[in-house]
Design a protein around this motif. Structure first.
Motif, PDB file in Angstrom:
ATOM      1  N   THR A   6      38.194 127.013  86.500  1.00  0.00           N
ATOM      2  CA  THR A   6      38.061 128.440  86.714  1.00  0.00           C
ATOM      3  C   THR A   6      38.727 128.802  88.023  1.00  0.00           C
ATOM      4  O   THR A   6      38.818 127.990  88.944  1.00  0.00           O
ATOM      5  N   GLY A   8      39.041 131.975  91.019  1.00  0.00           N
ATOM      6  CA  GLY A   8      38.512 133.228  91.512  1.00  0.00           C
ATOM      7  C   GLY A   8      38.528 133.261  93.016  1.00  0.00           C
ATOM      8  O   GLY A   8      39.356 132.618  93.664  1.00  0.00           O
ATOM      9  N   LYS A  10      36.071 132.248  95.035  1.00  0.00           N
ATOM     10  CA  LYS A  10      35.365 131.156  95.690  1.00  0.00           C
ATOM     11  C   LYS A  10      35.245 129.998  94.718  1.00  0.00           C
ATOM     12  O   LYS A  10      35.492 130.128  93.529  1.00  0.00           O
ATOM     13  N   PRO A  39      30.395 135.326  80.203  1.00  0.00           N
ATOM     14  CA  PRO A  39      29.471 135.766  81.252  1.00  0.00           C
ATOM     15  C   PRO A  39      29.228 134.679  82.299  1.00  0.00           C
ATOM     16  O   PRO A  39      29.337 133.480  82.018  1.00  0.00           O
ATOM     17  N   ILE A  40      28.897 135.121  83.505  1.00  0.00           N
ATOM     18  CA  ILE A  40      28.569 134.198  84.589  1.00  0.00           C
ATOM     19  C   ILE A  40      27.440 133.270  84.137  1.00  0.00           C
ATOM     20  O   ILE A  40      26.464 133.701  83.529  1.00  0.00           O
ATOM     21  N   GLY A  41      27.585 131.999  84.439  1.00  0.00           N
ATOM     22  CA  GLY A  41      26.587 131.007  84.053  1.00  0.00           C
ATOM     23  C   GLY A  41      26.920 130.270  82.774  1.00  0.00           C
ATOM     24  O   GLY A  41      26.274 129.268  82.443  1.00  0.00           O
ATOM     25  N   GLU A 168      31.409 131.016  87.019  1.00  0.00           N
ATOM     26  CA  GLU A 168      30.550 131.421  88.123  1.00  0.00           C
ATOM     27  C   GLU A 168      31.005 132.760  88.685  1.00  0.00           C
ATOM     28  O   GLU A 168      32.132 133.209  88.431  1.00  0.00           O
ATOM     29  N   GLU A 169      30.135 133.395  89.423  1.00  0.00           N
ATOM     30  CA  GLU A 169      30.462 134.669  90.058  1.00  0.00           C
ATOM     31  C   GLU A 169      31.734 134.535  90.892  1.00  0.00           C
ATOM     32  O   GLU A 169      31.899 133.578  91.647  1.00  0.00           O
ATOM     33  N   GLY A 170      32.640 135.479  90.741  1.00  0.00           N
ATOM     34  CA  GLY A 170      33.896 135.448  91.475  1.00  0.00           C
ATOM     35  C   GLY A 170      35.057 134.898  90.680  1.00  0.00           C
ATOM     36  O   GLY A 170      36.215 135.096  91.054  1.00  0.00           O
ATOM     37  N   ASP A 171      34.775 134.214  89.577  1.00  0.00           N
ATOM     38  CA  ASP A 171      35.859 133.699  88.745  1.00  0.00           C
ATOM     39  C   ASP A 171      36.587 134.850  88.061  1.00  0.00           C
ATOM     40  O   ASP A 171      35.968 135.814  87.616  1.00  0.00           O
ATOM     41  N   GLN A 172      37.901 134.719  87.980  1.00  0.00           N
ATOM     42  CA  GLN A 172      38.725 135.762  87.378  1.00  0.00           C
ATOM     43  C   GLN A 172      39.335 135.330  86.053  1.00  0.00           C
ATOM     44  O   GLN A 172      39.633 136.161  85.207  1.00  0.00           O
TER      45      GLN A 172
END
Length: 209
Positions: A6, A8, A10, A39-41, A168-172
């Motif tokens: 992934t 993003g 971070k 979705p995140i996770g 994860e959060e921040g992935d694009q």
């Protein structure tokens, strides 16, 4: 160890992945980028069915689910296995009974009311009565191209993913590598219908390891 493909703003390292491959002989050139970021996770497990439309092209994940209990024509609830190695259905996903060949059409059914029943190791979802007709324990449901008649398998797989992908959060965006020639532990991956095994002749599915 899996690689976590992934990208993003971070990054984060995770623990070891769940090994599924015994041998990897050939992969599709350049891999592919997921058509949309889950979705995140979300964890897309290694050994997931994937279709890549060319070197470095779009990658479509084809989820499959194993029916956990018989379903009659009047039932409005379906239970599928919730093994860690299996994907989990999401609301709005179109599913169909696994066809006899990848080109055979069937009826796509949009699922709703998805809920995890951890105590019994299943995921439940609701359907209209007789949407699937009848289902037997062990039958395989596969992601469909649409709801209603004339549905096909969402995409014809060109391989199985080499590694776990964690979102994860921040992935694009996320990329996957696709293996089309190798040996894999079938008991550790999502259920694979016979019609899909036929289009992946260089994958050897080993059970009981």
């Amino acid at each position: 160890m899996g690689t976590f493909n992934t990208n993003g703003v971070k990054s984060k390292k995770y623990g070891g992945s769940y090994p599924v491959w015994l041998t990897i002989n050939q992969k599709e050139r350049s891999g592919g980028t997921l058509e949309y970021l889950p979705p995140i996770g979300t964890i897309i497990r290694s050994g997931s069915l994937v279709s890549i439309d060319g070197a470095g092209g779009k990658a479509k994940i084809i989820e499959t689910f194993e029916v956990a209990e018989n379903v009659t024509a009047t039932d409005t609830t379906v239970k599928v296995q919730a093994y860690a190695s299996h994907p989990k259905p999401t609301n709005g996903t179109n599913l169909m009974k696994s066809p006899t060949t990848v080109g055979t059409t069937g009826t796509g059914v949009a699922v709703a009311g998805v809920a995890l029943d951890s105590a019994n190791g299943v995921v439940t979802f609701t359907i209209a009565a007789n949407a699937f007709g009848t289902l037997a324990k062990g039958d395989i449901l596969v992601k469909a191209s649409k709801a209603g008649t004339g549905a096909k398998i969402y995409a014809v797989p060109s391989g199985l993913t080499e590694n776990d992908v964690w979102v994860e959060e921040g992935d694009q965006y996320a990329t996957v590598a696709s293996v089309f020639h190798g040996e894999i532990m079938e008991d550790r991956i999502q259920p694979i219908p016979d019609c899909i095994k036929e289009v992946l002749p260089q994958i050897k599915f080993q059970k009981g390891i």
